[in-house]
Design an enzyme around this catalytic site. Structure first.
Site, PDB file in Angstrom:
ATOM      1  N   ARG A   3       0.830  -1.212   0.000  1.00  0.00           N
ATOM      2  CA  ARG A   3       0.000   0.000   0.000  1.00  0.00           C
ATOM      3  C   ARG A   3       0.860   1.256   0.000  1.00  0.00           C
ATOM      4  O   ARG A   3       0.560   2.228   0.693  1.00  0.00           O
ATOM      5  CB  ARG A   3      -0.928   0.037   1.221  1.00  0.00           C
ATOM      6  CG  ARG A   3      -1.979  -1.022   1.242  1.00  0.00           C
ATOM      7  CD  ARG A   3      -3.240  -0.498   0.550  1.00  0.00           C
ATOM      8  NE  ARG A   3      -4.327  -1.437   0.685  1.00  0.00           N
ATOM      9  CZ  ARG A   3      -5.260  -1.369   1.621  1.00  0.00           C
ATOM     10  NH1 ARG A   3      -5.273  -0.381   2.471  1.00  0.00           N
ATOM     11  NH2 ARG A   3      -6.196  -2.270   1.668  1.00  0.00           N
ATOM     12  N   ARG A   7      -3.049   7.076   1.465  1.00  0.00           N
ATOM     13  CA  ARG A   7      -3.427   8.307   2.178  1.00  0.00           C
ATOM     14  C   ARG A   7      -2.345   8.922   3.042  1.00  0.00           C
ATOM     15  O   ARG A   7      -2.490  10.046   3.500  1.00  0.00           O
ATOM     16  CB  ARG A   7      -4.659   8.030   3.038  1.00  0.00           C
ATOM     17  CG  ARG A   7      -5.933   7.995   2.229  1.00  0.00           C
ATOM     18  CD  ARG A   7      -7.052   7.385   3.014  1.00  0.00           C
ATOM     19  NE  ARG A   7      -6.721   6.007   3.330  1.00  0.00           N
ATOM     20  CZ  ARG A   7      -7.460   5.206   4.066  1.00  0.00           C
ATOM     21  NH1 ARG A   7      -8.575   5.646   4.597  1.00  0.00           N
ATOM     22  NH2 ARG A   7      -7.103   3.955   4.280  1.00  0.00           N
ATOM     23  N   ARG A  16      -6.667  12.218  -5.054  1.00  0.00           N
ATOM     24  CA  ARG A  16      -7.881  11.481  -4.661  1.00  0.00           C
ATOM     25  C   ARG A  16      -9.061  12.447  -4.617  1.00  0.00           C
ATOM     26  O   ARG A  16     -10.155  12.133  -5.065  1.00  0.00           O
ATOM     27  CB  ARG A  16      -7.626  10.850  -3.283  1.00  0.00           C
ATOM     28  CG  ARG A  16      -8.824  10.311  -2.559  1.00  0.00           C
ATOM     29  CD  ARG A  16      -9.145   8.912  -3.010  1.00  0.00           C
ATOM     30  NE  ARG A  16      -9.953   8.206  -2.042  1.00  0.00           N
ATOM     31  CZ  ARG A  16     -11.274   8.305  -1.933  1.00  0.00           C
ATOM     32  NH1 ARG A  16     -11.922   9.110  -2.724  1.00  0.00           N
ATOM     33  NH2 ARG A  16     -11.927   7.601  -1.037  1.00  0.00           N
ATOM     34  N   ASP A  53      -7.322  -1.716  -7.116  1.00  0.00           N
ATOM     35  CA  ASP A  53      -7.806  -2.354  -5.895  1.00  0.00           C
ATOM     36  C   ASP A  53      -8.260  -3.772  -6.231  1.00  0.00           C
ATOM     37  O   ASP A  53      -8.629  -4.059  -7.375  1.00  0.00           O
ATOM     38  CB  ASP A  53      -8.972  -1.567  -5.290  1.00  0.00           C
ATOM     39  CG  ASP A  53      -9.220  -2.007  -3.855  1.00  0.00           C
ATOM     40  OD1 ASP A  53      -8.542  -1.482  -2.949  1.00  0.00           O
ATOM     41  OD2 ASP A  53     -10.066  -2.890  -3.626  1.00  0.00           O
ATOM     42  N   TYR A 129     -15.519 -10.345   0.707  1.00  0.00           N
ATOM     43  CA  TYR A 129     -16.113  -9.012   0.538  1.00  0.00           C
ATOM     44  C   TYR A 129     -17.410  -9.097  -0.267  1.00  0.00           C
ATOM     45  O   TYR A 129     -18.366  -8.376   0.000  1.00  0.00           O
ATOM     46  CB  TYR A 129     -15.136  -8.057  -0.153  1.00  0.00           C
ATOM     47  CG  TYR A 129     -14.005  -7.615   0.753  1.00  0.00           C
ATOM     48  CD1 TYR A 129     -14.182  -6.567   1.656  1.00  0.00           C
ATOM     49  CD2 TYR A 129     -12.769  -8.247   0.713  1.00  0.00           C
ATOM     50  CE1 TYR A 129     -13.151  -6.171   2.500  1.00  0.00           C
ATOM     51  CE2 TYR A 129     -11.731  -7.854   1.548  1.00  0.00           C
ATOM     52  CZ  TYR A 129     -11.929  -6.818   2.440  1.00  0.00           C
ATOM     53  OH  TYR A 129     -10.916  -6.441   3.271  1.00  0.00           O
TER      54      TYR A 129
HETATM   55  O1  CP3 Z   1       0.429   0.846  -3.458  1.00  0.00           O
HETATM   56  C1  CP3 Z   1      -0.490   0.035  -3.328  1.00  0.00           C
HETATM   57  O2  CP3 Z   1      -0.321  -1.084  -2.844  1.00  0.00           O
HETATM   58  C2  CP3 Z   1      -1.837   0.521  -3.797  1.00  0.00           C
HETATM   59  C3  CP3 Z   1      -2.696  -0.420  -4.503  1.00  0.00           C
HETATM   60  C4  CP3 Z   1      -3.647  -1.182  -3.599  1.00  0.00           C
HETATM   61  C5  CP3 Z   1      -4.819  -0.641  -2.988  1.00  0.00           C
HETATM   62  N1  CP3 Z   1      -5.523  -1.683  -2.455  1.00  0.00           N
HETATM   63  C6  CP3 Z   1      -5.229   0.765  -2.979  1.00  0.00           C
HETATM   64  C7  CP3 Z   1      -6.175   1.232  -1.953  1.00  0.00           C
HETATM   65  C8  CP3 Z   1      -3.612  -2.541  -3.338  1.00  0.00           C
HETATM   66  C9  CP3 Z   1      -2.527  -3.536  -3.687  1.00  0.00           C
HETATM   67  C10 CP3 Z   1      -4.812  -2.843  -2.620  1.00  0.00           C
HETATM   68  C11 CP3 Z   1      -5.187  -4.207  -2.242  1.00  0.00           C
HETATM   69  C12 CP3 Z   1      -6.353  -4.420  -1.394  1.00  0.00           C
HETATM   70  N2  CP3 Z   1      -7.543  -3.755  -1.382  1.00  0.00           N
HETATM   71  C13 CP3 Z   1      -6.438  -5.478  -0.455  1.00  0.00           C
HETATM   72  C14 CP3 Z   1      -5.374  -6.529  -0.214  1.00  0.00           C
HETATM   73  C15 CP3 Z   1      -4.232  -5.974   0.521  1.00  0.00           C
HETATM   74  C16 CP3 Z   1      -4.491  -5.579   1.939  1.00  0.00           C
HETATM   75  O3  CP3 Z   1      -4.109  -4.452   2.265  1.00  0.00           O
HETATM   76  O4  CP3 Z   1      -5.009  -6.395   2.695  1.00  0.00           O
HETATM   77  C17 CP3 Z   1      -7.697  -5.388   0.153  1.00  0.00           C
HETATM   78  C18 CP3 Z   1      -8.218  -6.289   1.253  1.00  0.00           C
HETATM   79  C19 CP3 Z   1      -8.394  -4.318  -0.449  1.00  0.00           C
HETATM   80  C20 CP3 Z   1      -9.796  -3.864  -0.197  1.00  0.00           C
HETATM   81  C21 CP3 Z   1      -9.781  -2.491   0.314  1.00  0.00           C
HETATM   82  N3  CP3 Z   1      -9.583  -1.373  -0.480  1.00  0.00           N
HETATM   83  C22 CP3 Z   1      -9.928  -2.054   1.646  1.00  0.00           C
HETATM   84  C23 CP3 Z   1     -10.143  -2.958   2.843  1.00  0.00           C
HETATM   85  C24 CP3 Z   1      -9.832  -0.661   1.625  1.00  0.00           C
HETATM   86  C25 CP3 Z   1      -9.998   0.280   2.787  1.00  0.00           C
HETATM   87  C26 CP3 Z   1      -8.645   0.439   3.402  1.00  0.00           C
HETATM   88  C27 CP3 Z   1      -8.553   1.597   4.308  1.00  0.00           C
HETATM   89  O5  CP3 Z   1      -7.502   1.695   4.932  1.00  0.00           O
HETATM   90  O6  CP3 Z   1      -9.482   2.431   4.359  1.00  0.00           O
HETATM   91  C28 CP3 Z   1      -9.581  -0.258   0.304  1.00  0.00           C
HETATM   92  C29 CP3 Z   1      -9.372   1.101  -0.177  1.00  0.00           C
HETATM   93  C30 CP3 Z   1      -8.015   1.406  -0.708  1.00  0.00           C
HETATM   94  N4  CP3 Z   1      -7.369   0.640  -1.632  1.00  0.00           N
HETATM   95  C31 CP3 Z   1      -7.235   2.552  -0.404  1.00  0.00           C
HETATM   96  C32 CP3 Z   1      -6.085   2.447  -1.196  1.00  0.00           C
HETATM   97  C33 CP3 Z   1      -4.975   3.442  -1.292  1.00  0.00           C
HETATM   98  C34 CP3 Z   1      -7.648   3.705   0.497  1.00  0.00           C
HETATM   99  C35 CP3 Z   1      -8.715   4.451  -0.250  1.00  0.00           C
HETATM  100  C36 CP3 Z   1      -8.788   5.933   0.010  1.00  0.00           C
HETATM  101  O7  CP3 Z   1      -9.528   6.307   0.930  1.00  0.00           O
HETATM  102  O8  CP3 Z   1      -8.162   6.688  -0.735  1.00  0.00           O
END
Ligand code: CP3
Length: 321
Positions: A3, A7, A16, A53, A129
């Site tokens: 990640r 943020r 964003r 994502d 999910y």
């Molecule tokens: O640099 C990177 O790794 C970014 C790419 C990336 C994102 N999500 C961007 C993201 C990757 C590889 C993921 C994978 C992902 N997404 C997983 C598997 C990895 C892990 O961390 O467990 C999962 C379970 C998800 C589903 C998901 N997407 C969740 C649970 C959330 C909320 C997370 C939070 O902290 O609020 C997201 C949103 C998300 N995906 C964000 C990012 C940067 C935050 C969104 C925002 O508010 O801008």
């Protein structure tokens, strides 16, 4: 860093906001390419991670997916066998085309020593999910569904396996150097279910991908696998595994690093804490994994409140600065 685009970076928060919605950010190649490159410009990581994502696959299968600020993802939950059987067998590739375009946009902007990493969610985690409609503390809704309606659940997993093979193959065609398979919720499964819903689908995905792209490099991440990680690397022909911060490092060294490369496993909270605690945690990981193939990384995603200075401190320490 898992990640690494997110943020904790002010330049990410700005884009964003400009994009309006998270999915818009993922599906607009100019934005997604820019976000992918932001952490590379700032920190010169060894790998750029495609910005997207894991939930783009349910979205492309027609399920409603929303990302509410401060709440995490929300999907319209699949609650019946009929809802599963109504999903299309194959995703509409036109929906995913912008993601392949992001890869093509990023690739020429990276120098030869910076890898481009694609990814997708592993079927079990994506299914949790899809069924619960959100993340829960132990993904009980999907576990219950899998016990009560194993055949319908298997059909959902099969759909995700087939679509993931195509999705990852197309990521390689667009230019990624390796992909990671994220099974964030693998650790909530008891051993038999772990074998059925985590190991077997992952093996099918890697085999399927390599039929199209022989030699494709894959990193598996069955988070929370514990001792089951040994079975995972025995059965899933991955090149490397990511290891969460709870893992026993002596076990990982002896049973895992002897077979495949290991990536991990700094506790994201040690990075948030910074200072001596961070230095000690970094040193102990480097020491424990020094004798085998190893990629330094976090054991899970960076927390949004992590100070940038702590990331810089970690990097200097890892790189011997
Ligand atoms: O640099 C990177 O790794 C970014 C790419 C990336 C994102 N999500 C961007 C993201 C990757 C590889 C993921 C994978 C992902 N997404 C997983 C598997 C990895 C892990 O961390 O467990 C999962 C379970 C998800 C589903 C998901 N997407 C969740 C649970 C959330 C909320 C997370 C939070 O902290 O609020 C997201 C949103 C998300 N995906 C964000 C990012 C940067 C935050 C969104 C925002 O508010 O801008």
């Amino acid at each position: 860093m898992m990640r690494q685009a997110g943020r904790y970076l002010p330049e990410y928060r700005q884009l964003r906001e400009q994009a309006g919605s998270f999915l818009k950010l993922c599906f607009t190649p100019e934005f997604a390419a820019e976000v992918t490159l932001q952490p590379i410009r700032r920190f010169h990581f060894d790998g750029a991670i495609l910005f997207s994502d894991i939930l783009v696959i349910p979205h492309a299968l027609g399920q409603t997916v929303r990302f509410e600020a401060g709440e995490g993802p929300r999907l319209d939950p699949l609650t019946s066998e009929q809802a599963i059987d109504r999903l299309p067998l194959a995703v509409d590739q036109a929906i995913l085309a912008p993601i392949y375009q992001t890869i093509k946009t990023v690739k020429p902007q990276l120098d030869a020593k910076t890898a481009l990493l694609g990814f997708c969610g592993a079927p079990w985690t994506v299914a949790t999910y899809m069924i619960a409609g959100q993340g829960t503390s132990d993904q009980a809704p999907a576990r219950l569904f899998a016990y009560e309606k194993p055949k319908a659940f298997a059909r959902l997993i099969d759909r995700l396996v087939e679509n993931s093979i195509v999705y990852l193959t197309k990521q390689f065609e667009a230019g990624v150097d390796a992909v990671q398979l994220f099974d964030t919720w693998a650790g909530v499964l008891p051993p038999e279910e772990f074998t059925r819903w985590c190991i077997e689908p992952a093996a099918r995905i890697v085999d399927g991908l390599r039929r199209h792209r022989p030699g494709a490099r894959v990193i598996g991440f069955p988070r929370g696998a514990g001792a089951m990680l040994a079975d995972y690397v025995k059965t899933v022909p991955v090149n490397a595994v990511s290891v969460d911060w709870m893992a026993d490092r002596a076990f990982v060294r002896e049973r895992i690093q002897s077979r495949v490369a290991v990536q991990g496993n700094l506790d994201p909270l040690a990075l948030l804490a910074g200072g001596d605690a961070l230095d000690r945690a970094v040193d102990s990981i480097l020491q424990d994994f020094r004798d085998g193939p190893f990629i330094f990384n976090l054991g899970h995603g960076i927390l949004p409140s992590t100070p940038i200075a702590h990331v810089e401190r970690m990097l200097a320490r890892v790189r011997g600065g």
